[in-house]
Motif scaffolding. Structure first.
Motif, PDB file in Angstrom:
ATOM      1  N   GLY A 164       0.666  -1.434   0.234  1.00 47.24           N
ATOM      2  CA  GLY A 164      -0.148  -0.083   0.417  1.00 47.24           C
ATOM      3  C   GLY A 164       0.968   1.435   0.272  1.00 47.24           C
ATOM      4  N   ALA A 165       2.076   1.312   0.637  1.00 47.10           N
ATOM      5  CA  ALA A 165       2.653   2.454   0.671  1.00 47.10           C
ATOM      6  C   ALA A 165       3.233   3.077  -0.411  1.00 47.10           C
ATOM      7  N   ALA A 166       4.235   1.906  -1.408  1.00 47.56           N
ATOM      8  CA  ALA A 166       4.200   2.068  -2.591  1.00 47.56           C
ATOM      9  C   ALA A 166       3.149   2.123  -3.473  1.00 47.56           C
ATOM     10  N   ALA A 167       2.081   1.901  -3.341  1.00 45.88           N
ATOM     11  CA  ALA A 167       0.712   2.565  -4.222  1.00 45.88           C
ATOM     12  C   ALA A 167       0.787   3.848  -4.307  1.00 45.88           C
ATOM     13  N   TYR A 168       0.690   4.516  -3.423  1.00 44.32           N
ATOM     14  CA  TYR A 168       0.712   5.743  -2.550  1.00 44.32           C
ATOM     15  C   TYR A 168       1.923   6.752  -2.821  1.00 44.32           C
ATOM     16  N   LEU A 169       2.982   6.131  -2.982  1.00 45.12           N
ATOM     17  CA  LEU A 169       4.393   6.996  -3.923  1.00 45.12           C
ATOM     18  C   LEU A 169       4.259   7.095  -4.955  1.00 45.12           C
ATOM     19  N   THR A 170       3.690   5.595  -6.386  1.00 42.69           N
ATOM     20  CA  THR A 170       3.895   5.765  -7.598  1.00 42.69           C
ATOM     21  C   THR A 170       2.243   7.223  -7.529  1.00 42.69           C
ATOM     22  N   ALA A 171       1.417   6.612  -6.794  1.00 42.96           N
ATOM     23  CA  ALA A 171       0.414   8.368  -6.767  1.00 42.96           C
ATOM     24  C   ALA A 171       0.840   8.921  -6.882  1.00 42.96           C
ATOM     25  N   ALA A 172       1.780   9.778  -6.280  1.00 41.15           N
ATOM     26  CA  ALA A 172       2.465  10.912  -5.406  1.00 41.15           C
ATOM     27  C   ALA A 172       3.621  11.396  -7.189  1.00 41.15           C
ATOM     28  N   ALA A 173       4.068  10.365  -7.621  1.00 41.19           N
ATOM     29  CA  ALA A 173       4.642  10.293  -9.215  1.00 41.19           C
ATOM     30  C   ALA A 173       3.840  10.909  -9.408  1.00 41.19           C
ATOM     31  N   LEU A 174       2.367   9.584 -10.263  1.00 48.02           N
ATOM     32  CA  LEU A 174       1.771  10.492 -11.787  1.00 48.02           C
ATOM     33  C   LEU A 174       1.522  12.231 -11.064  1.00 48.02           C
ATOM     34  N   ALA A 175       1.106  11.855  -9.880  1.00 52.11           N
ATOM     35  CA  ALA A 175       0.809  13.450  -9.028  1.00 52.11           C
ATOM     36  C   ALA A 175       1.045  14.721 -10.055  1.00 52.11           C
ATOM     37  N   LEU A 176       2.532  14.164 -10.228  1.00 51.79           N
ATOM     38  CA  LEU A 176       3.405  15.698 -10.390  1.00 51.79           C
ATOM     39  C   LEU A 176       4.008  15.473 -11.822  1.00 51.79           C
ATOM     40  N   PHE A 177       3.301  14.323 -12.451  1.00 47.56           N
ATOM     41  CA  PHE A 177       3.312  14.466 -13.849  1.00 47.56           C
ATOM     42  C   PHE A 177       2.017  14.767 -14.855  1.00 47.56           C
ATOM     43  N   CYS A 178       0.824  14.754 -13.881  1.00 50.31           N
ATOM     44  CA  CYS A 178      -0.416  14.429 -14.588  1.00 50.31           C
ATOM     45  C   CYS A 178      -1.112  15.389 -13.961  1.00 50.31           C
ATOM     46  N   ILE A 179      -1.057  16.277 -12.972  1.00 43.49           N
ATOM     47  CA  ILE A 179      -2.156  17.226 -12.533  1.00 43.49           C
ATOM     48  C   ILE A 179      -1.859  18.831 -12.916  1.00 43.49           C
ATOM     49  N   PRO A 180      -1.491  19.578 -13.339  1.00 38.91           N
ATOM     50  CA  PRO A 180      -1.681  20.793 -13.958  1.00 38.91           C
ATOM     51  C   PRO A 180      -1.420  21.684 -12.596  1.00 38.91           C
ATOM     52  N   ARG A 181      -0.400  22.308 -12.962  1.00 32.34           N
ATOM     53  CA  ARG A 181       0.153  24.031 -11.486  1.00 32.34           C
ATOM     54  C   ARG A 181      -0.823  24.569 -11.743  1.00 32.34           C
ATOM     55  N   LYS A 182      -1.851  24.567 -11.799  1.00 35.70           N
ATOM     56  CA  LYS A 182      -2.439  25.312 -11.282  1.00 35.70           C
ATOM     57  C   LYS A 182      -4.096  25.337 -11.711  1.00 35.70           C
ATOM     58  N   HIS A 183      -5.269  24.965 -11.308  1.00 36.19           N
ATOM     59  CA  HIS A 183      -6.485  24.767 -11.298  1.00 36.19           C
ATOM     60  C   HIS A 183      -6.739  24.864 -13.240  1.00 36.19           C
ATOM     61  N   PRO A 184      -6.927  23.484 -13.265  1.00 36.40           N
ATOM     62  CA  PRO A 184      -7.580  23.606 -14.978  1.00 36.40           C
ATOM     63  C   PRO A 184      -9.303  24.845 -15.136  1.00 36.40           C
ATOM     64  N   ALA A 185      -8.794  24.828 -16.284  1.00 40.44           N
ATOM     65  CA  ALA A 185     -10.405  25.972 -16.763  1.00 40.44           C
ATOM     66  C   ALA A 185     -11.186  24.624 -16.858  1.00 40.44           C
ATOM     67  N   THR A 186     -12.563  24.454 -16.312  1.00 37.71           N
ATOM     68  CA  THR A 186     -13.932  24.167 -17.205  1.00 37.71           C
ATOM     69  C   THR A 186     -14.280  24.541 -18.692  1.00 37.71           C
ATOM     70  N   SER A 187     -14.658  23.292 -19.022  1.00 39.12           N
ATOM     71  CA  SER A 187     -15.510  23.481 -20.416  1.00 39.12           C
ATOM     72  C   SER A 187     -16.956  24.417 -20.273  1.00 39.12           C
ATOM     73  N   PRO A 188     -16.743  25.325 -21.058  1.00 46.83           N
ATOM     74  CA  PRO A 188     -18.532  25.635 -20.745  1.00 46.83           C
ATOM     75  C   PRO A 188     -19.940  25.129 -21.241  1.00 46.83           C
ATOM     76  N   ALA A 189     -20.207  25.294 -20.604  1.00 47.81           N
ATOM     77  CA  ALA A 189     -21.421  24.045 -21.205  1.00 47.81           C
ATOM     78  C   ALA A 189     -22.304  24.842 -21.819  1.00 47.81           C
ATOM     79  N   GLU A 190     -22.794  23.441 -22.892  1.00 50.93           N
ATOM     80  CA  GLU A 190     -23.275  23.363 -24.143  1.00 50.93           C
ATOM     81  C   GLU A 190     -24.273  23.185 -24.126  1.00 50.93           C
TER      82      GLU A 190
END
Length: 471
Positions: A445-471
């Motif tokens: 489980g600890a290894a899974a958490y560490l893998t998630a931390a690495a993914l977050a550095l790569f995949c989550i934008p630095r700033k809050h992403p803009a939302t898509s306009p409603a259609e």
């Protein structure tokens, strides 16, 4: 407003859409509370249920995992049907199915009947959860409103997770384990009434057919994965049936991808997965659910089987871990507006990894006080990352695919939960001793958490992403 028949998209011009009303949030969160409560409340009850219904360890795993297996396998179906038929309609249908299935669970007289009713509960949950996030996205269109709404939605998971073990222990020790399921009746009825009264009807997309071959491939993949992980502890990891099941699981995954590439109207357009925030956020959800719910399941068995605690005392013992989830969800929802989501997700995953690593290193029979901090760290870290990963996935999706995005994220999370429970139980069954299997599970489980931390550095934008306009 919605035109008669609900065939056109609604404009966010009412009080619910503007965020001035909390009624839609309360209605949606009531349904989500019920679903998550059923994930956690069962953990302290299954040892008692197993003894009363003469279920083996594998049978106990199926009582827990039967629910999450169907839940995970049908979430994308629920998301696709919600986009096609209207998310409110599917949400309400899911609540009704969940209530009926809960009555069946409470009346079950054998392990087989209980597992069957739990499968039906999973179907109801799969219809409820995709609609919950889609309805919030519909009701609260601005980024600030959505961030607050998703934060409260995440805190509802924390409240349910916090209440589950303690409430389960209290019910089992007083009125009996069957009330673990009967408690869903008042919650479900309140949710249904609130939704019908305060949540406007959702848009329907008749041009969005359901890709049933892809759904069948996904269901087969999830069922084979959980079956392999559940049965490996009893049969052995090199058993021919286990190896064959693993191979078929891989083939089902390949069939799903190929079908989605060729389908005219795929249930999960693969172009959505090219978005790093969407695919990475979903993978993070899978990993932290794998670690956290695997820990809760194995810790519950540890406290009751190895230390001889009652169901109520086990709920009290687990309370520090799950109580932190409520606090962390609210805190992360407030901090996200200033820091963005990436630092919160990364921090949460490192805290969770430190917690489970601490348990793994605590020795064979550590004092309970030495386990409090590791459990609290895992609970805090998981929930601290939930709001950010949820908002990242939902903000990356076009509004016309909000139900599908919600289903993808929650499918990944529930696969993680089921796999964590299944692997944790198999490690307990196959290890040389109970404590060795427990500590191995915590290290994984600890290894899974560490893998998630690495993914977050790569995949989550630095700033809050803009939302898509409603259609």
């Amino acid at each position: 407003m919605v035109h008669a028949g609900g065939t056109q998209a609604e404009r966010p011009d009412g009080p619910a859409a503007s965020g001035r009303s909390l009624a839609p949030l309360l209605a949606v969160c009531a349904g989500y509370f019920m679903v998550i409560l059923d994930v956690t409340v069962i953990n302290v009850a299954v040892p008692v249920v197993g003894r009363e219904l003469s279920a083996s360890l594998t049978g106990i795993q199926w009582i827990t995992d039967g629910y999450t297996l169907v839940f995970a396998g049908l979430l994308l179906t629920g998301g696709a049907l919600g986009d096609r038929l209207g998310n409110r309609r599917l949400f309400c249908t899911g609540v009704v199915v969940f209530i009926v299935a809960s009555v069946g669970c409470g009346l079950a007289r054998s392990a087989g009947i209980l597992v069957t009713a739990r499968l039906l509960e999973g179907l109801g949950a799969a219809l409820i959860v995709p609609g919950s996030l889609a309805l919030l996205q519909q009701a609260y269109p601005s980024p600030a409103e959505r961030s607050r709404a998703f934060g409260l939605w995440g805190s509802m998971a924390g409240i349910a997770a916090s209440a589950g073990p303690l409430l389960g222990g209290l019910l089992v020790s007083t009125v009996g384990w069957r009330w673990v399921f009967f408690i869903n009746l008042p919650v479900g009825c309140a949710c249904l009434l609130l939704t019908l009264r305060h949540v406007p009807a959702s848009a329907r997309r008749a041009d969005r057919p359901v890709d049933w071959p892809a759904q069948c491939a996904l269901i087969a993949m999830v069922a084979l994965l959980i079956s392999v992980l559940n049965e490996a502890g009893r049969r052995g990891w090199t058993d021919p049936l286990i190896l064959a099941g693993a191979g078929l699981c891989l083939l089902a995954a390949v069939a799903f991808v190929l079908r989605e590439r060729l389908a005219r109207n795929p249930v999960l357009p693969l172009r959505l997965l090219r978005s790093r925030p969407m695919s990475g956020g979903s993978a993070i959800g899978l990993l932290f659910n794998f670690a956290f719910y695997g820990m809760i399941f194995t810790a519950s068995l540890y406290f009751q089987h190895h230390r001889g605690l009652s169901a109520l005392r086990t709920g009290v013992a687990l309370f520090p871990a799950v109580a932190m989830t409520m606090f962390a969800s609210v805190l992360s929802g407030r901090l996200a507006r200033r820091t963005g989501h990436r630092p919160l997700v990364v921090t949460g995953m490192f805290v969770g990894a430190a917690g489970l690593a601490g348990w793994a290193a605590a020795g064979r029979n550590p004092d309970y006080l030495l386990l409090v901090a590791p459990m609290m760290a895992a609970g805090f870290g998981t929930s601290f990352a939930l709001t950010g990963s949820t908002a990242t996935v939902m903000s990356a999706a076009p509004d016309t695919y909000s139900g599908t995005a919600s289903a993808l994220f929650n499918t990944a999370r529930q696969i993680g939960s089921a796999a964590g429970v299944a692997l944790g139980g198999s490690l307990l069954a196959s290890a040389a001793s109970f404590t060795t299997g427990l500590r191995t599970g915590m290290a994984v489980g600890a290894a899974a958490y560490l893998t998630a931390a690495a993914l977050a550095l790569f995949c989550i934008p630095r700033k809050h992403p803009a939302t898509s306009p409603a259609e």
